[in-house]
Write an enzyme that holds these catalytic residues in place. Structure first.
Site, PDB file in Angstrom:
ATOM      1  CG  ASN A  41       7.291   1.889  -1.189  1.00  0.00           C
ATOM      2  OD1 ASN A  41       8.150   1.411  -0.609  1.00  0.00           O
ATOM      3  ND2 ASN A  41       6.772   1.529   0.407  1.00  0.00           N
ATOM      4  CB  ILE A  84      -1.155   0.152   1.244  1.00  0.00           C
ATOM      5  CG1 ILE A  84      -1.421  -1.476   1.016  1.00  0.00           C
ATOM      6  CG2 ILE A  84      -1.780   0.967   1.294  1.00  0.00           C
ATOM      7  CD1 ILE A  84      -3.316  -1.811  -0.112  1.00  0.00           C
ATOM      8  CG  ASP A  85       3.778   4.312  -1.997  1.00  0.00           C
ATOM      9  OD1 ASP A  85       3.615   5.235  -0.943  1.00  0.00           O
ATOM     10  OD2 ASP A  85       4.497   4.027  -2.472  1.00  0.00           O
ATOM     11  CB  THR A  86      -0.806   6.318   0.380  1.00  0.00           C
ATOM     12  OG1 THR A  86      -0.110   7.442   1.632  1.00  0.00           O
ATOM     13  CG2 THR A  86      -1.951   5.889   1.424  1.00  0.00           C
TER      14      THR A  86
END
Length: 1058
Positions: A138, A29-31
């Site tokens: 990331n 998960i990389d916002t």
């Protein structure tokens, strides 16, 4: 060049696991990342070529491969994943855009992530500093973006146009941008808005406007996707507005994956026509330029989707409504294409930046420029501007901003530390004008320069070396010094003062355009003096355009070039192509013309037709065929936006085209038939492949203007893709029709069909019968033939009366905006029975309630039954009948919160009186019927046909469709209403008394018809009729009852198929 993205996230990775077949995929998960990634092609999908720049803490990274994961394989939506081994521990990287589409929520308390309403356990991964193999895609912490002593790799990219800066300038600018990172907008972010100014739409009247275009089925998913995105962003909401402006789906360039992109455009032209102009003053360009002289640094700022950051006034929101196939929506933010949008934007920016104007920055419409003499001063000014924009909650589109430029173009002028210079592009078209080598080229050049001969002393003497070359048998020698000197001197003279003037913004601009087979040309002028010349060549696709498309392309290109002069001002366009003068009155323009009309809607102009011989300047510029090295950026831009390789959609039924191609599923076969003068090819196929589609296009379309019909959108996409290859052959336009009607082969079959429908629907008129037939069937010249058949209908001749209008001037009255807002009532009597008749003005839905006597108590009871069935209106309108003018009835209606409005004496209520006339006609028709069951329930039959089966001329829909099923009326434009009113008033003066009415003094009554119609008609023998009117019997010969034959009727012998 490829696309450029950034990828940032928190320092400690977190991931979820998603099951695919028998594997559990680790999904990081990389916002902060704007891209999705996959370490390997575990889905066995086709690999796409791309060129994507990823900026990481270790430096830039170029990814050349990607895959498109279709919907339902992993997620409900289709997503692109870059193919790159970004980690050994993770299979996928989920970026910000995918998370936004999935409406992702992260709960650190519950340690879970919700994607597409599915919950996944959130697992903590390996810390950044412990993972040597991880490539830091990331691993740029959010905290780094806020540290002034470090530079984000995002800002080092040439994506942000910083390549012209030295290290000190770049370091200090990046520190400032990092400080104000909150005002930066990135794709996928939620767009904020300011409440500093609200956009109001003031219209000349409150009559709702309704118009709609259909768009292809193939675009439906894209349209709904963009609608959903705007709903999520809070830019639009669902609507109940009676207004509706049409949408147009415009193809854009393909993305790096080869996927076709589209843009939704709302066509607000009709709304703009009735919008009162905003007189907010536009800044004087000369004063603005005067304040920008001798500055060393310039920054031009672009707001992200600028108009969408301004809020709509709540009272005006309903006027922005538009509809798709699945919903009706309206804008909460200011949309593009509204007439006064530039003025509102100017007012908003003036209010926000007022303390800084003229000292630190200037605003001209949607252009913002910051200026100063030193680096320190400039960074301070930028900080002040950023502070004001942040307080106003506005966002910047950084990739469109230009920072710390020492030379920039603004409002058509070049700004430099040495002062303001005229833009060389203004005279570039003249400077690059090639030396004429043929008599025709000499005439064109002398026409251009001779247009300004009154400003050139001794023009004839200067041009003499060139004019003498026009003599018969005279050789043209371009190496002759006198010839070359005359050519160069004339070019110089028309490019300098006193001919080429500086614009005066208190005067009206004139834009003159022209297009030839090879190029476009335009000149912007005032009072006969040119301000700027432009020209460019047509690209390989544009050369194939029709004449009107080339002429309109010249206007679109020229208005874009001179936008800073023309936007927000009324100007005139001069063209020698006369069809352009009625550009906005074309009933069926093709897709390209419609799209360009929408582009021009932000400008306020009139198109004036001029003769070709008067258009010598633009004509000469349009005939310059420059070498490839002279092609401007604008030419390349036009080539990028060209979509002549697309097959466009038309609303015309396929049956109306002379060459028709119908694709149908079935055993492979080709059938060719003739239908009157039309050529029909029916192609049967089992599977549509690229190779088959190419062969079909070459065999049946190339060199022939044709239209096709195909039900399958997927198969049409295959034909569309193959069309790009077939376009290189001898090409003419292909259209796709979405309507296929049933062909009627003989006149006998046609006539039987019309007579059957005519009788079944109780003898509707010519227009309604024509519309009903045209929805399902096709027959050549059907409208004139239907008119002929109905005019010979004996029942219509006996039972119907002419619908003449009263001789009082007709005026438009305020229209209700929704159902149940305004009812009209009256008392209707027939065959000894009395009824309270009621009609809803918005939908035209009608009902009748029987009453025993015509007193106020019976009327009250009837109204109670009507209110129980239809609902209570806000306003009830009636004539001054004794029951309706009763004080007791009025007080009862007041207790029910219904306003009663009575007409003046001796005037009827138009809509209800017209309803009565329709009922009378239908009852007379039913009496002639042999169906006894219909005679017993004639009132119910009449109301059923009126409400459910007959489309009303005013609304274009059946009353029941609008009143019961919440349909939308198709309202006429204000111009159409005014034209109808003028026609009615003119017809009153010119009409002749029909012999079906008693000859004598005209008797005015409550009906629209100023004559007393016959009450009872009986046929005494084969040649005579008896009329009983108020106990007076009159005998007439039968010819007095026949309608006059129209001059344009077709006789049976002229009808096709006989």
């Amino acid at each position: 060049t490829g696309r450029k993205f950034s990828a940032t996230s928190l320092g400690k990775p977190q991931y979820i696991t998603i099951k695919y077949k028998e594997n559990n995929l680790k999904c990081l998960i990389d916002t902060g990342s704007t891209v999705n990634m996959t370490s390997k092609n575990i889905f066995d999908l086709p690999i796409q070529n791309t060129s994507t720049f990823i900026h990481t803490s270790n430096g830039p990274l170029i990814v050349n491969k990607s895959i498109i994961i279709p919907s339902k394989i992993l997620f409900p939506t289709t997503n692109e994943f870059l193919l790159h081994p970004f980690s050994e521990n993770y299979d996928l990287l989920l970026g910000r855009k995918l998370l936004a589409e999935a409406k992702a929520t992260i709960s650190y308390r519950d340690q879970e992530v919700t994607l597409y309403n599915n919950k996944y356990k959130l697992i903590e991964g390996i810390a950044t500093h412990e993972q040597s193999h991880f490539q830091n895609v990331n691993m740029i912490p959010d905290t780094m973006l806020r540290q002034p002593n470090k530079i984000s790799p995002i800002l080092e990219s040439d994506l942000y146009r910083l390549e012209h800066l030295n290290n000190e300038e770049k370091q200090r600018l990046c520190a400032l941008l990092q400080k104000y990172h909150d005002i930066q907008y990135h794709e996928g972010d939620k767009l904020t808005f300011t409440n500093q100014t609200k956009h109001t739409i003031n219209t000349k009247h409150n009559l709702p406007l309704y118009s709609k275009y259909s768009y292809p089925q193939a675009y439906e998913q894209e349209v709904e996707s963009q609608i959903q995105d705007m709903l999520n962003q809070g830019i639009i909401r669902t609507s109940n507005s009676p207004y509706n402006s049409p949408i147009w789906v415009v193809p854009k360039k393909q993305d790096a994956s080869g996927k076709q992109k589209f843009r939704i455009v709302i066509d607000y032209r009709k709304l703009n026509e009735i919008t009162v102009g905003d007189r907010h003053p536009i800044p004087n360009m000369d004063e603005i330029l005067g304040k920008l002289g001798r500055c060393n640094y310039f920054t031009t700022i672009d707001l992200a989707k600028g108009f969408h950051q301004i809020e709509m006034d709540p009272e005006s929101v309903s006027k922005t409504a538009f509809s798709t196939k699945h919903g009706h929506y309206e804008y909460l933010r200011m949309p593009f294409g509204l007439k006064n949008a530039p003025a509102t934007f100017q007012r908003c920016m003036n209010d926000i930046l007022r303390p800084l104007l003229n000292k630190h920055c200037l605003v001209y419409l949607d252009d913002i420029i910051v200026f100063s003499t030193s680096l320190d001063e400039h960074l301070q000014s930028l900080g002040l501007v950023f502070e004001k924009l942040a307080k106003a909650n506005l966002k910047l589109q950084l990739d469109k901003c230009e920072f710390l430029k020492q030379e920039t173009t603004f409002l058509g002028h070049v700004l430099t530390p040495d002062g303001i210079k005229p833009n060389p592009e203004k005279i570039e078209a003249i400077q690059k004008y090639p030396i004429p080598t043929k008599p025709k080229e000499i005439k064109a050049f002398l026409g251009l320069t001779g247009y300004y001969r009154k400003f050139i002393p001794n023009f004839a003497d200067i041009a003499k070396p060139m004019t003498k070359c026009l003599k018969k048998n005279m050789k043209i020698d371009t190496t002759n010094p006198e010839y070359d000197s005359a050519f160069k001197k004339l070019k110089y003279l028309i490019s300098e003062d006193p001919i080429l003037k500086v614009p005066d913004f208190t005067k009206k601009f004139t834009l003159t355009t022209d297009a030839s087979d090879v190029a476009l040309g335009a000149v912007l002028s005032q009072d006969g003096h040119p301000l700027s010349y432009i020209s460019r060549t047509l690209n390989e696709h544009e050369i194939n355009y029709s004449t009107i498309e080339k002429e309109l392309l010249a206007i679109v290109w020229a208005t874009k070039t001179f936008r800073h002069y023309l936007l927000g001002r009324h100007f005139e366009i001069s063209s020698d192509h006369q069809p352009l003068s009625w550009l906005y009155r074309m009933k069926d323009p093709n897709s390209k013309l419609t799209r360009w009309r929408v582009k021009l809607s932000e400008f306020d102009f009139d198109i004036k037709y001029i003769k070709g011989k008067e258009n010598c300047v633009a004509d000469a510029l349009s005939r310059i065929k420059l070498e490839e090295t002279y092609l401007s950026e604008q030419t390349q831009h036009s080539a990028e936006e060209d979509n002549s390789d697309l097959i466009f959609i038309t609303e015309r039924p396929l049956n109306t085209f002379n060459r028709q191609v119908i694709f149908s599923k079935g055993p492979p076969d080709i059938k060719v038939t003739k239908y009157f003068k039309k050529h029909i090819t029916q192609i049967f196929y089992d599977i549509m492949t690229r190779e088959k589609a190419e062969q079909y296009l070459i065999d049946h379309f190339c060199g022939k203007k044709s239209a096709l019909y195909i039900e399958s959108d997927a198969d049409f996409e295959v034909i569309q893709a193959a069309h790009k290859l077939a376009i290189n052959t001898k090409y003419t336009k292909i259209l796709r029709s979405t309507i296929l009607l049933k062909n009627i082969t003989t006149y006998a079959e046609f006539k039987e069909l019309i007579l059957t429908a005519h009788e079944k629907l109780l003898h509707p008129g010519i227009q309604k019968t024509t519309k009903l037939f045209g929805e399902t069937y096709y027959f050549p010249n059907s409208q004139l033939l239907i008119q002929n058949i109905i005019n010979e209908c004996s029942i219509c001749n006996l039972a119907k009366t002419e619908h003449r209008n009263t001789d009082m001037p007709t005026k438009t009255t305020p229209k209700p905006e929704h159902c149940r807002e305004k009812f009209m009532i009256d008392i209707y009597s027939s065959e000894g029975k009395h009824y309270v008749s009621c009609i809803d003005i918005y939908s035209k839905f009608a009902t009748l309630e029987e009453i025993k006597t015509k007193d106020w108590i019976e009327c009250k009871n009837a109204l109670m039954r009507i209110f129980n069935q239809l609902g209570k209106p806000k306003l009830l309108k009636a004539d001054r009948d004794g029951a309706f003018s009763s004080l007791a009835l009025k007080r009862w209606l007041e207790s029910e919160e219904v306003e009663l409005q009575l007409n003046t004496t001796k005037t009827g209520v138009a809509d209800i009186e017209r309803l009565h006339k329709t009922i009378n006609e239908k009852i007379r028709i039913i009496k002639t019927s042999d169906d006894e069951e219909t005679k017993l329930s004639k009132m119910e039959t009449v109301l059923n046909i009126y409400n459910h089966k007959t489309k009303h001329d005013t609304t274009g829909q059946t009353p029941a469709h609008i009143f019961l099923y919440a349909g939308q009326p198709i309202l006429d434009t204000q111009q159409n209403k005014e034209n109808k009113i003028n026609k009615i008033n003119n017809d009153r003066v010119e009409y002749e008394v029909d012999t079906r009415y008693r000859k004598g003094p005209l008797q005015k009554g409550k009906l629209e018809n100023p004559f007393k119609p016959t009450k009872n008609v009986e046929q005494t023998d084969s040649d005579h009729y008896k009329i009983t009117n108020r106990n007076r019997i009159t005998h007439y010969y039968k010819t007095q009852f026949k309608k006059r034959k129209k001059n344009n009727q077709l006789s049976i012998s002229q009808a096709p198929g006989t």
